[in-house]
Design a protein around this motif. Structure first.
Motif, PDB file in Angstrom:
ATOM      1  N   VAL A   9      -2.859  -6.942  -3.623  1.00  0.00           N
ATOM      2  CA  VAL A   9      -1.770  -6.292  -2.889  1.00  0.00           C
ATOM      3  C   VAL A   9      -0.689  -7.336  -2.641  1.00  0.00           C
ATOM      4  N   ASP A  10       0.446  -7.218  -3.354  1.00  0.00           N
ATOM      5  CA  ASP A  10       1.512  -8.207  -3.226  1.00  0.00           C
ATOM      6  C   ASP A  10       2.828  -7.569  -3.645  1.00  0.00           C
ATOM      7  N   GLY A  11       3.893  -7.851  -2.917  1.00  0.00           N
ATOM      8  CA  GLY A  11       5.190  -7.273  -3.222  1.00  0.00           C
ATOM      9  C   GLY A  11       5.880  -7.898  -4.414  1.00  0.00           C
ATOM     10  N   ASP A  12       5.343  -8.989  -4.967  1.00  0.00           N
ATOM     11  CA  ASP A  12       5.950  -9.687  -6.105  1.00  0.00           C
ATOM     12  C   ASP A  12       5.216  -9.290  -7.386  1.00  0.00           C
ATOM     13  N   PRO A  13       5.821  -8.471  -8.251  1.00  0.00           N
ATOM     14  CA  PRO A  13       5.136  -8.027  -9.481  1.00  0.00           C
ATOM     15  C   PRO A  13       4.728  -9.187 -10.387  1.00  0.00           C
ATOM     16  N   ALA A  14       5.567 -10.227 -10.478  1.00  0.00           N
ATOM     17  CA  ALA A  14       5.245 -11.367 -11.339  1.00  0.00           C
ATOM     18  C   ALA A  14       3.991 -12.081 -10.848  1.00  0.00           C
ATOM     19  N   GLY A  34       1.911  -2.892  -4.546  1.00  0.00           N
ATOM     20  CA  GLY A  34       2.841  -3.699  -3.783  1.00  0.00           C
ATOM     21  C   GLY A  34       3.071  -3.237  -2.363  1.00  0.00           C
ATOM     22  N   TYR A  35       2.398  -2.160  -1.935  1.00  0.00           N
ATOM     23  CA  TYR A  35       2.641  -1.588  -0.611  1.00  0.00           C
ATOM     24  C   TYR A  35       1.325  -1.331   0.140  1.00  0.00           C
ATOM     25  N   VAL A  36       1.438  -1.293   1.451  1.00  0.00           N
ATOM     26  CA  VAL A  36       0.266  -1.048   2.285  1.00  0.00           C
ATOM     27  C   VAL A  36      -0.330   0.325   1.994  1.00  0.00           C
ATOM     28  N   GLN A  37       0.513   1.354   1.927  1.00  0.00           N
ATOM     29  CA  GLN A  37       0.000   2.697   1.701  1.00  0.00           C
ATOM     30  C   GLN A  37      -0.709   2.801   0.360  1.00  0.00           C
ATOM     31  N   GLU A  38      -0.149   2.140  -0.676  1.00  0.00           N
ATOM     32  CA  GLU A  38      -0.824   2.122  -1.977  1.00  0.00           C
ATOM     33  C   GLU A  38      -2.177   1.423  -1.876  1.00  0.00           C
ATOM     34  N   ALA A  39      -2.239   0.373  -1.073  1.00  0.00           N
ATOM     35  CA  ALA A  39      -3.503  -0.343  -0.884  1.00  0.00           C
ATOM     36  C   ALA A  39      -4.544   0.570  -0.240  1.00  0.00           C
ATOM     37  N   ARG A  40      -4.132   1.330   0.769  1.00  0.00           N
ATOM     38  CA  ARG A  40      -5.066   2.259   1.416  1.00  0.00           C
ATOM     39  C   ARG A  40      -5.569   3.298   0.426  1.00  0.00           C
ATOM     40  N   ASP A  41      -4.655   3.822  -0.407  1.00  0.00           N
ATOM     41  CA  ASP A  41      -5.059   4.833  -1.392  1.00  0.00           C
ATOM     42  C   ASP A  41      -6.050   4.249  -2.393  1.00  0.00           C
ATOM     43  N   ASN A  42      -5.795   3.015  -2.854  1.00  0.00           N
ATOM     44  CA  ASN A  42      -6.694   2.381  -3.817  1.00  0.00           C
ATOM     45  C   ASN A  42      -8.066   2.096  -3.213  1.00  0.00           C
ATOM     46  N   GLU A  54      -1.191 -10.108   0.279  1.00  0.00           N
ATOM     47  CA  GLU A  54      -0.129 -10.944   0.851  1.00  0.00           C
ATOM     48  C   GLU A  54      -0.022 -10.634   2.347  1.00  0.00           C
ATOM     49  N   TRP A  55       0.471 -11.603   3.127  1.00  0.00           N
ATOM     50  CA  TRP A  55       0.594 -11.425   4.570  1.00  0.00           C
ATOM     51  C   TRP A  55       1.774 -10.532   4.928  1.00  0.00           C
ATOM     52  N   GLU A  56       2.871 -10.656   4.164  1.00  0.00           N
ATOM     53  CA  GLU A  56       4.055  -9.836   4.411  1.00  0.00           C
ATOM     54  C   GLU A  56       4.284  -8.888   3.233  1.00  0.00           C
ATOM     55  N   LEU A  57       4.393  -7.595   3.518  1.00  0.00           N
ATOM     56  CA  LEU A  57       4.580  -6.568   2.496  1.00  0.00           C
ATOM     57  C   LEU A  57       5.783  -5.700   2.863  1.00  0.00           C
ATOM     58  N   PRO A  58       6.372  -5.013   1.884  1.00  0.00           N
ATOM     59  CA  PRO A  58       7.595  -4.239   2.166  1.00  0.00           C
ATOM     60  C   PRO A  58       7.441  -3.190   3.262  1.00  0.00           C
ATOM     61  N   ASP A  59       6.273  -2.561   3.364  1.00  0.00           N
ATOM     62  CA  ASP A  59       6.092  -1.498   4.359  1.00  0.00           C
ATOM     63  C   ASP A  59       5.091  -1.868   5.443  1.00  0.00           C
ATOM     64  N   GLY A  60       4.878  -3.147   5.639  1.00  0.00           N
ATOM     65  CA  GLY A  60       3.928  -3.580   6.665  1.00  0.00           C
ATOM     66  C   GLY A  60       3.465  -4.994   6.379  1.00  0.00           C
ATOM     67  N   GLY A  61       2.164  -5.200   6.448  1.00  0.00           N
ATOM     68  CA  GLY A  61       1.654  -6.542   6.202  1.00  0.00           C
ATOM     69  C   GLY A  61       0.171  -6.561   5.936  1.00  0.00           C
ATOM     70  N   GLY A  62      -0.328  -7.751   5.650  1.00  0.00           N
ATOM     71  CA  GLY A  62      -1.748  -7.929   5.373  1.00  0.00           C
ATOM     72  C   GLY A  62      -2.624  -7.495   6.521  1.00  0.00           C
ATOM     73  N   LEU A  63      -2.106  -7.604   7.747  1.00  0.00           N
ATOM     74  CA  LEU A  63      -2.882  -7.191   8.911  1.00  0.00           C
ATOM     75  C   LEU A  63      -3.222  -5.704   8.834  1.00  0.00           C
TER      76      LEU A  63
END
Length: 468
Positions: A9-14, A34-42, A54-63
């Motif tokens: 889970v990371d906002g940087d595709p590279a 790249g997003y928290v919601q996508e991580a929850r779905d996966n 990653e600790w910081e994500l576009p729609d939230g964070g690692g927490l």
């Protein structure tokens, strides 16, 4: 879906692409988003073996990712991989249940080692993917006796801390079981098959500390007749437990800090540093914050050791466990002495339940062992317990407060104010106070509520100087 699957889970595709290639070379299947919601779905849909976020994500964070994974699949390891690393962020992540916290740029050897340990842990479980359950490790926690709310919370926290590699500072009163707690964190973690090396920092002579911690080479000083392995080397790929870490002298604190930061030690007389992979757990009964404020403990070392703080409750806060502990110790004594199990009379149990145990679980064991020796008819009665008078008990609780010599009590106090039941009880009490203060007579007199002169008289009266 492959048995071992990593969710990235990371906002940087590279970065996600580079990390995926690394994991694929390790034989792992990967998912990425790249997003928290996508991580929850996966996590819900694929139930990956572990997650790297990653600790910081576009729609939230690692927490948010950690919290969701912990709530739905408590056994799933979650590792934070971030370019925004800080002590505060790491502490927050570990408290939320993160398994590890890694700073970017990644060191691939360390990442591979971490992932291999995670996959090995998962392979040791059932082949099915993780499912919602209670925190893993409850069976191992059975070694820590107690079902009181305070102990249930402690066991749950140990299970969380075992999942990470973060340094843990364990705080608790003397005799409360800090080393046992540290050992349980080690046993339940990825390093459980490695060495657990405990060391009492206050028991090592200052001139031998560097040799004990880092080892030495033959001929490096008088008496060094062979090469010697240090405690760090002995704990390689395991856990080093620094008990009473506040007792370390300042010059040794500097060297310990460097060893922890660099992950390497140089033996006394050696020319090259040796890499070591050690998890550090530390403990003391002293409040480290006060030691830092007084200048007796380095602030930088404090922050390095105190990523997470774990408080071990004193026995007086878990009185509901008393009968369980009494039964355990009486069984243990009977087995060790090869005698029938000695019973506890109702009046003895009532006395123990009313006692506050300034020495905690260790004191309870000592009380029962002494009572087993003194009792008649395989039954411990109240008189066999020889509990400390309340005067001494209350004084011990405040005995860490600074003491102003030379006279702490008015010399005019008559001797009959101090009146234990008999001479044997008085001798035992005086000796306990002297041992507790390491023969600081001024402080012992303060604890006992008598003058320095009165204490000196009793030391001479009972011949206690001979017992130093």
């Amino acid at each position: 879906m492959a048995e071992q699957t990593a969710l990235i889970v990371d906002g940087d595709p590279a970065f996600r692409e580079r990390l995926e290639l690394t994991l694929l070379r390790m034989g792992l299947n990967t998912l990425s988003c790249g997003y928290v919601q996508e991580a929850r779905d996966n996590i819900n849909k694929h139930q990956p073996t572990f997650c790297l976020t990653e600790w910081e994500l576009p729609d939230g964070g690692g927490l948010d990712v950690i919290g969701f994974a912990r709530a739905q699949y408590p056994a799933m390891p979650v590792v934070v991989v971030t370019g925004k690393a800080s002590v505060e962020a790491a502490a927050t992540a570990f408290k939320a249940g993160a398994t590890d916290f890694i700073a970017k740029p990644l060191e691939l050897p360390k990442l591979r080692e971490l992932l291999q340990s995670l996959t090995q842990r998962q392979n040791g479980k059932a082949a099915s993917p993780p499912t919602p359950s209670t925190v893993a490790g409850n069976a191992a926690n059975d070694r820590i006796l107690g079902n009181s709310p305070a102990m249930q919370q402690l066991k749950a926290t140990i299970g969380k801390l075992a999942r990470s590699q973060a340094p843990v500072y364990i705080h608790g009163e003397s005799g409360s079981g800090k080393e046992l707690v540290a050992h349980q964190i080690h046993l339940q973690g990825a390093r459980g098959k490695g060495m657990f090396v405990p060391v009492n920092c206050g028991a090592i002579p200052e001139n031998l500390m560097e040799s004990e911690f880092f080892g030495h080479k033959k001929g490096s000083f008088t008496g060094a007749v062979t090469d010697k392995q240090g405690l760090f080397q002995a704990a390689h790929q395991g856990t080093l437990f620094l008990d009473e870490v506040a007792d370390l002298p300042l010059n040794m604190q500097v060297k310990l800090l460097r060893a922890i930061q660099e992950g390497a030690v140089k033996p006394v007389g050696g020319l090259e540093e040796m890499p070591v992979d050690v998890r550090i757990l530390s403990a003391t009964h002293k409040p480290l914050e006060q030691e830092v404020a007084s200048g007796r403990f380095r602030q930088d070392l404090y922050y390095r050791l105190n990523v997470i703080t774990l408080d071990v409750p004193p026995l007086r806060e878990r009185q509901g466990d008393l009968e369980l502990l009494v039964d355990f110790f009486l069984q243990k004594i009977a087995k060790r002495w090869q005698i029938p199990v000695i019973k506890l009379a109702p009046d003895a149990l009532a006395a123990l339940q009313a006692y506050h145990f300034p020495g905690n679980v260790r004191e309870l064991e000592n009380i029962l062992e002494r009572a087993c020796t003194l009792c008649d008819d395989n039954l411990i009665r109240q008189r066999d317990l020889h509990l400390r008078p309340a005067q001494f008990e209350a004084a011990v609780a405040i005995s860490h407060a600074p003491v102003t010599p030379p006279v702490l009590v008015d010399e005019s106090i008559p001797d009959d104010v101090w009146n234990p039941e008999d001479a044997d009880a008085e001798k035992d009490l005086v000796q306990r106070a002297l041992e507790y203060t390491r023969w600081n007579r001024t402080r012992a007199a303060h604890i006992l509520g008598m003058t320095f002169r009165q204490l000196t008289y009793r030391i001479q009266k009972y011949g206690l100087d001979e017992n130093q």
